[in-house]
Design an enzyme around this catalytic site. Structure first.
Site, PDB file in Angstrom:
ATOM      1  N   LYS A  83       0.828  -1.212   0.000  1.00 29.85           N
ATOM      2  CA  LYS A  83       0.000   0.000   0.000  1.00 29.85           C
ATOM      3  C   LYS A  83       0.861   1.259   0.000  1.00 29.85           C
ATOM      4  O   LYS A  83       0.643   2.181  -0.786  1.00 29.85           O
ATOM      5  CB  LYS A  83      -0.927   0.000   1.227  1.00 29.85           C
ATOM      6  CG  LYS A  83      -1.882  -1.176   1.304  1.00 29.85           C
ATOM      7  CD  LYS A  83      -2.814  -1.086   2.488  1.00 29.85           C
ATOM      8  CE  LYS A  83      -2.077  -1.149   3.819  1.00 29.85           C
ATOM      9  NZ  LYS A  83      -1.395  -2.436   4.019  1.00 29.85           N
ATOM     10  N   ARG A 104     -13.275  -8.958 -14.562  1.00 29.02           N
ATOM     11  CA  ARG A 104     -12.517  -8.537 -15.734  1.00 29.02           C
ATOM     12  C   ARG A 104     -13.218  -7.433 -16.513  1.00 29.02           C
ATOM     13  O   ARG A 104     -12.574  -6.703 -17.258  1.00 29.02           O
ATOM     14  CB  ARG A 104     -12.282  -9.733 -16.656  1.00 29.02           C
ATOM     15  CG  ARG A 104     -11.441 -10.835 -16.045  1.00 29.02           C
ATOM     16  CD  ARG A 104     -11.423 -12.042 -16.952  1.00 29.02           C
ATOM     17  NE  ARG A 104     -10.804 -11.730 -18.231  1.00 29.02           N
ATOM     18  CZ  ARG A 104      -9.559 -12.071 -18.575  1.00 29.02           C
ATOM     19  NH1 ARG A 104      -8.816 -12.725 -17.709  1.00 29.02           N
ATOM     20  NH2 ARG A 104      -9.084 -11.766 -19.754  1.00 29.02           N
TER      21      ARG A 104
END
Length: 308
Positions: free
Chosen positions: A157, A241
């Protein structure tokens, strides 16, 4: 509850009648102007709110004879008032001082106009009383979108946020994000003051983003517009996707658009996060690329059917 010293300092108030209170029993951000109560109408009296006395209320009280004014104020102070603020610099009535001291109700004064002061007080109380929570994550401002990046420790992160800063975006908080709800559907995030603008990079240590990249690389606070959750790529797991369905997460009762991004070596995460921020802006403007692609496929299929 609101700390009395915070209330006085934030709003620039002068204590007229000091009370032995450290916390003001204020639980709502609205105020009450007791003109109707001074006219002896006591139904629907919002006594639990800060009491605001402006030109109308003070002028009306001054026009009452002394015995009537004393009777109205006596009943007024029989309610558990949190505090009284007199605006425009009007002097406090002697009877009000006596009753306030007897009931331990603080009285404050300001020279500001009533409406302007009321707006500032409401904004202060909305922020002060806002529901809050702390979350593990990173908050960055990407193209004006407040992006809360979450994920397990060590997933990358901070490294992703650092790359975004290098690309011209702004860091708000690293590792710990203090979140407060300031509206029905609005969240604000910021870093705890102790670690503000610092970032931990494993193998390097603590770095100061403000000193390293300049004042333009940081922000004190930012609206949180979306959450991106990072996780290591799991073979065999189905990942979205096309983006036909919008996923959400809930923070402090507010629904936020949420993305799940799988991480694997070689993926340029900063570019993907930039694209996610831009795509979110397009969706907010009413354009969805996945829906557009679906529409084109449907049109082509319909044309093919007609030709057959």
């Amino acid at each position: 509850m609101v700390r009395e010293v915070d209330f006085v300092k934030a709003l620039g108030l002068e204590r007229v009648v000091a009370a032995d209170v450290k916390q003001l029993p204020i639980e709502v951000s609205n105020s009450n102007r007791p003109g109707m109560q001074f006219a002896d109408y006591w139904d629907f009296f919002a006594y639990e709110r800060p009491q605001l006395l402006g030109k109308v209320e003070m002028t009306y009280l001054s026009q009452l004879d002394e015995s009537t004014r004393r009777a109205r104020l006596k009943k007024y102070f029989s309610y558990p008032l949190p505090c009284i603020i007199i605006t425009r610099g009007y002097p406090c009535f002697d009877e009000m001082r006596v009753y306030a001291a007897a009931h331990n109700v603080p009285v404050y004064s300001t020279k500001r106009e009533t409406t302007d002061f009321e707006l500032d007080m409401i904004r202060f109380l909305q922020d002060y009383l806002a529901p809050r929570e702390t979350r593990h994550g990173v908050l960055v401002n990407v193209y004006g979108t407040g992006m809360l990046i979450t994920g397990n420790s060590g997933v990358g992160k901070s490294e992703a946020a650092l790359e975004l800063v290098k690309r011209g975006h702004q860091l708000v908080a690293d590792d710990v994000v203090d979140i407060r709800r300031v509206g029905e559907n609005r969240l604000i995030g910021e870093a705890p003051e102790l670690v503000r603008h610092f970032m931990e990079i494993r193998g390097v240590g603590i770095i100061d983003i403000a000193n390293m990249y300049g004042a333009g690389a940081i922000m004190h606070s930012k609206t949180i517009d979306m959450r991106v959750h990072l996780e290591m790529w799991q073979s065999g797991k189905e990942y979205d996707r096309l983006g036909l369905e919008q996923n959400y997460c809930e923070i402090l009762g507010v629904k936020l658009p949420s993305l799940l991004l799988p991480i694997h070596p070689g993926r340029n995460l900063a570019v993907v996060l930039e694209v996610a921020a831009r795509n979110m802006r397009l969706k907010q403007m009413g354009y969805n690329a996945a829906d557009e692609l679906t529409r084109r496929h449907m049109e082509r299929a319909m044309r093919a059917g007609e030709e057959e």
